[in-house]
Design an enzyme around this catalytic site. Structure first.
Site, PDB file in Angstrom:
ATOM      1  CG  ASN A 245      -0.448  -0.902   2.391  1.00  0.00           C
ATOM      2  OD1 ASN A 245       1.062  -0.542   2.727  1.00  0.00           O
ATOM      3  ND2 ASN A 245      -1.510  -1.185   3.131  1.00  0.00           N
TER       4      ASN A 245
ATOM      5  CG  ASP B 163       2.461  -7.918   5.856  1.00  0.00           C
ATOM      6  OD1 ASP B 163       2.929  -9.108   6.382  1.00  0.00           O
ATOM      7  OD2 ASP B 163       3.176  -7.123   5.920  1.00  0.00           O
TER       8      ASP B 163
ATOM      9  CG  MET C 234       6.947 -12.392   8.872  1.00  0.00           C
ATOM     10  SD  MET C 234       7.740 -12.335   7.092  1.00  0.00           S
ATOM     11  CE  MET C 234       9.294 -11.988   7.581  1.00  0.00           C
TER      12      MET C 234
ATOM     13  CD  GLU D 284       5.748  -9.587  12.157  1.00  0.00           C
ATOM     14  OE1 GLU D 284       6.889  -9.368  12.402  1.00  0.00           O
ATOM     15  OE2 GLU D 284       5.584  -9.341  11.119  1.00  0.00           O
TER      16      GLU D 284
ATOM     17  CE1 TYR E 149      13.091 -10.693   6.278  1.00  0.00           C
ATOM     18  CE2 TYR E 149      15.388 -10.663   6.137  1.00  0.00           C
ATOM     19  CZ  TYR E 149      14.402  -9.938   6.240  1.00  0.00           C
ATOM     20  OH  TYR E 149      14.672  -8.748   6.767  1.00  0.00           O
TER      21      TYR E 149
ATOM     22  NE  ARG F 190      10.717 -11.127   3.316  1.00  0.00           N
ATOM     23  CZ  ARG F 190      10.816  -9.646   3.641  1.00  0.00           C
ATOM     24  NH1 ARG F 190       9.814  -9.298   4.441  1.00  0.00           N
ATOM     25  NH2 ARG F 190      11.979  -9.097   3.464  1.00  0.00           N
TER      26      ARG F 190
END
Lengths: 418, 418
Positions: free
Chosen positions: B111, B141, B187, B244, B295, B298
Site C-alpha cells: 500500500n 501480509d 509474520m 508477530e 524470511y 516469504r
C-alpha cells in the site's frame, strides 16, 4: 510361515523419513508373513506393554507412512542405563517380548538406542531367550559412527541448504535499505553436520552462507565480527549460519539455555541464533534478522531428499532381513561404494562398534578460515541432498499425511511398576 | 511498434513470487515490442538513474524468474512523502523518466508503493508528461484493500500451513517425554492473515494448531495459559501459532523489540514466539520449543502455491496491458468470481482507493474463542494455498534459481543529490 512376532519401536528425535523406515519394516515383514507390532512411544510402549497391531493397517496406509513426517507410532526420549542399574526394566522388556512371542526387535534410533538394542541382545543371549535385536539408524544429527550417513540427515540437510539459498535471495534484494545480516540457526548438538549442509547453498565466496559457525570451532567474537563486517563491505550483506552447539573456548555452549538437560542428559539448547544476531546488531550497528527453524528442519518431508528417503527405506528393509537371518546385535549401515556416480549399499555392523560413540566432522571438512566447508565436505554431502522425493498433496493444498488410528494388542501381563 | 520505455520496480519486502510478476511484466511487454527497464533496488534505482536493461536477458532467464524467490532487481524500504515534502524527489523521478523516455511505470509493492505510484501519476498528469503509472500488488501480509488477496500471500500461507502440519506430527510423536508445547511465530504486523493460514493445517479441534494468537485479538495471558493447559490435558500437546503483531490491551506489541522502526515507520518486530514460549514454560512448567521462520516463510518458492503463482503472473501481465491502454493510476486487482469451484479474474481498480489503506481480517473470520478460524475464513483461504508450483532442481539437489548479471543503462543525467 515363520513363527514369532517382530517388534518395531521409534526412539529419540523423529525425522522427515523415520516413518519411511517404519513403512519398509512393516511391508518387508508382511511380505514374509511375519506379524509386526509397534511399540507406542518407543521403549515406553514396550515397557508398558502398549503394543500397536500393524496388521490392521492397509498396505496403502503402510506405504503412506513413507511420505509422512514425525513418528507415526510415537517416540520418546528415555535412555535405559546399564543392565545392572536398570535390570528390572530389561527384565520387564524380555517378559513383554516372551508374552507376545517377540523374536525380533528393531529399535529405530541414534547411538543411545543402539546401546539399548545391544544390551537387550546380550541379555537375551545370556538368558537363552531366542531374540534378535537390530538397531536401525536414524538421526538428523548424522553423528552415528561407521555408517556413511544417517537416514533423516539428508532431508534435514536439503531443507537447510534450500532454505538458506532462498532466504539469501530475499536478504540480497533488500540489503541496501533493510537487513544487512541474516542469522540462521541449525540443529546439531556436538557435530556441525547440518551447519555444514548449509554450505551447499553457496558455490563461491560471494554466495551465502558467508559465515558458518561450527560447534567444532571455538567461537571467537572478534574474529567473527571482523568477518561479518568484511563480508558486508564486499558483498553488501552477510548470511551467517550458526549451530546450536556453538561453544566458547571453555567448552560451554554459547547459548546455555538455563542449563536444563533432557532425559538423555543432553543440554537443552536453542537461542544461539538470536544471541549472535544481537551481538552483530550491538557491536556492528547493522540491521539484523534471524531465524530458528527448530522442528521444521527435521519434519519437512515436503522437501525431503530422494537419496535420504532411499536410505531410510533400505535400512528398514535390511533391518528385517538381518533380523530374520538371526544377525543379533547389528545395525544396517550405509556404505558409500562409489563417489562419481554416487553408489551405496547396506551392510551389517555390530552394534558394539556403534553404540554410544559419536561421529564428529572430520577436520578436513572445515575450511582453513573456520567458517566454511571444504571441497571434500561438499563431495561428501552433495549426494545426500540429491533428488526430490515427491509426496501427494490433497485438493486443499496440504500434504496427504497418513494419520493412523492405532489398534492396541490386548495386554497379557500385569502393569509394570518401574 | 510502440515508442517509449516501460520501467518496472520492486518495492518493500519481497516474496516467493514477486519475480514471477517481474517475469510476466517483461515477457508481456517484450511480446509487444516494448523496451523494459528495471530500477535497481526499487525507487532508489529510479532516483539514482540506476536502470537495468532487461533486453539483455534471454527469454529462458526471464521465465526462470518465475521460480526464483527474492527480488531479482533489488527492492527497498523507502517511502516517499507527500508531493510537497518530497517534491525534489518526485521531480527527479520525472526527470529520469523523461531522460529514458519512460512512458509506463509499474511499481510492484504494497500500500505504500501504491501511494507513490498514485502521486507520480498525479504529478505526471499535472505536468503534462505522458506517463501511465500502475501499482502492481504484492505482499505476504495480504493487507491491500479491495483485491481479494495479494500475490505472495498464498505461498507464504501454504508454507505456514504445511510447516505447522509437519511440525505438529513431530511434536505429537515426542510429546509424552519431550516437548509439550510448540510455538510457531508468523509474520503479519497488523493483520492476522498468515496466522489464520496456519489454521488450515487443522481440520478439527484436536489437530494443530490448537491456539492462534491473532493481532486482532487482545492478548490475555491468563486465558491463553488456561487454553494451553486444557489442550495439553486433552490432546497431550499443544501447538500455538502467534502473530508477530500480537498486542496487549493498551495497543502495544507484546514483543516491542527495542522500539526501533523501519524506513516506512513500522515497528521492527520479532521475538514474540520465544517470549510466549517462555511464558508457557515459566507459568505452566511445560517443556516448550519454538520456531521463528522469519524470511523463510516469504522466500520459500519451493513450497509456493500454484494459485498464488498464477495470481502473480496475472497481475504482471495485466499491469502491462493496463499501462499500454493508458489506464493511469490503477492497480490490477484479483476478483473472486466464484467459490466452488474457485474462479477469479483481474480488473483495474483506481490506486486512490487502495493507497495507504489496510485490510484487516473480518471479525467473522476469527472463531468465537478468539483462538481459531471460522469456516468462512477457511473457505476464503483454502483456494489461495491450493496446488503446487513445481520448480526445477539442479543435479546437486538445490533449486535452479535465476541469478542474473545486470547490465546497466548508461546514465544521461547528473547525479541526484537528494
Amino acid at each position: 510361515m515363520s513363527k514369532g512376532t517382530l517388534l518395531y519401536a521409534q526412539s529419540g528425535g523423529v525425522t522427515a523419513v523415520i516413518n519411511a523406515t517404519a513403512s519398509a519394516v512393516i511391508e518387508t515383514a508382511r511380505a514374509r508373513k511375519i506379524k509386526v507390532l509397534a511399540a507406542k512411544n518407543g521403549i515406553l510402549g514396550a515397557l508398558r506393554e502398549e503394543l500397536i497391531d500393524t496388521s490392521r493397517l492397509s498396505l496403502a496406509q503402510v506405504r503412506a507412512l513413507a511420505h509422512t513426517p514425525g513418528g507415526a507410532f510415537g517416540s520418546c526420549r528415555v535412555k535405559l542405563k546399564s543392565l545392572e542399574a536398570d535390570g528390572d526394566k530389561y527384565a520387564r522388556l524380555l517378559a513383554v517380548f516372551r508374552a507376545h512371542d517377540v523374536r525380533w526387535f528393531l529399535y529405530n534410533g541414534g547411538n543411545d538406542s543402539a546401546d539399548t538394542a545391544l544390551k537387550l541382545s546380550q541379555l537375551a543371549e545370556a538368558s537363552g531367550y531366542p531374540l534378535t535385536c537390530i538397531g536401525v539408524p536414524k538421526t538428523v544429527d548424522n553423528d552415528l559412527v561407521l555408517t556413511d550417513c544417517c537416514p533423516g540427515f539428508g532431508s534435514a540437510a536439503k531443507y537447510t541448504a534450500v532454505s538458506v539459498a532462498e532466504a539469501a535471495l530475499d536478504v540480497a534484494a533488500m540489503a541496501e535499505t533493510s537487513t544487512k545480516v541474516f542469522v540462521y540457526e541449525v540443529m546439531g548438538r556436538h557435530a556441525g553436520w547440518l551447519a555444514a549442509a548449509a554450505g551447499l547453498a553457496g558455490k563461491n565466496a560471494a554466495q551465502a552462507p558467508h559465515v558458518i559457525l561450527f560447534p567444532e570451532v571455538v567461537y571467537d567474537e572478534a574474529t567473527f565480527l571482523a568477518k561479518v563486517k568484511a563480508t558486508v563491505a564486499s558483498v553488501g550483506y552477510c548470511v551467517v549460519v550458526v549451530s546450536e552447539g556453538l561453544k566458547h573456548a571453555n567448552g560451554k555452549f554459547v547459548a546455555e539455555s538455563e542449563g536444563s538437560v533432557d532425559a538423555f542428559g543432553h543440554s537443552q539448547l536453542g537461542g544461539v541464533g538470536p544471541l549472535i544476531a544481537a551481538t552483530v546488531k550491538d557491536k556492528l550497528g547493522l540491521k539484523v534478522h534471524w531465524t530458528v527453524p527448530d522442528y521444521l528442519q527435521r519434519s519437512a518431508r515436503h522437501l525431503a531428499s530422494k537419496t535420504d528417503l532411499a536410505h531410510a527405506l533400505a535400512v528398514g528393509k535390511a533391518g528385517v532381513e538381518f533380523a530374520l537371518k538371526g544377525l543379533n546385535g547389528v545395525m544396517p549401515i550405509i556404505v558409500r561404494t562409489a563417489e562419481k556416480p554416487y553408489r551405496w549399499k547396506i551392510r551389517a555392523e555390530p552394534l558394539r562398534n556403534i553404540a554410544n560413540a559419536e561421529k564428529k566432522m572430520p577436520a578436513g571438512f572445515i575450511g582453513k578460515d573456520g567458517y566454511s566447508i571444504t571441497a571434500a565436505c561438499r563431495r561428501y554431502l552433495e549426494p545426500l541432498v540429491r533428488g526430490e522425493a515427491a509426496m501427494p498433496y490433497a485438493a486443499d493444498g496440504l500434504p496427504k499425511h497418513a494419520l493412523l488410528k492405532h489398534t492396541m494388542i490386548g495386554k497379557r501381563l500385569p502393569p509394570f511398576k518401574g
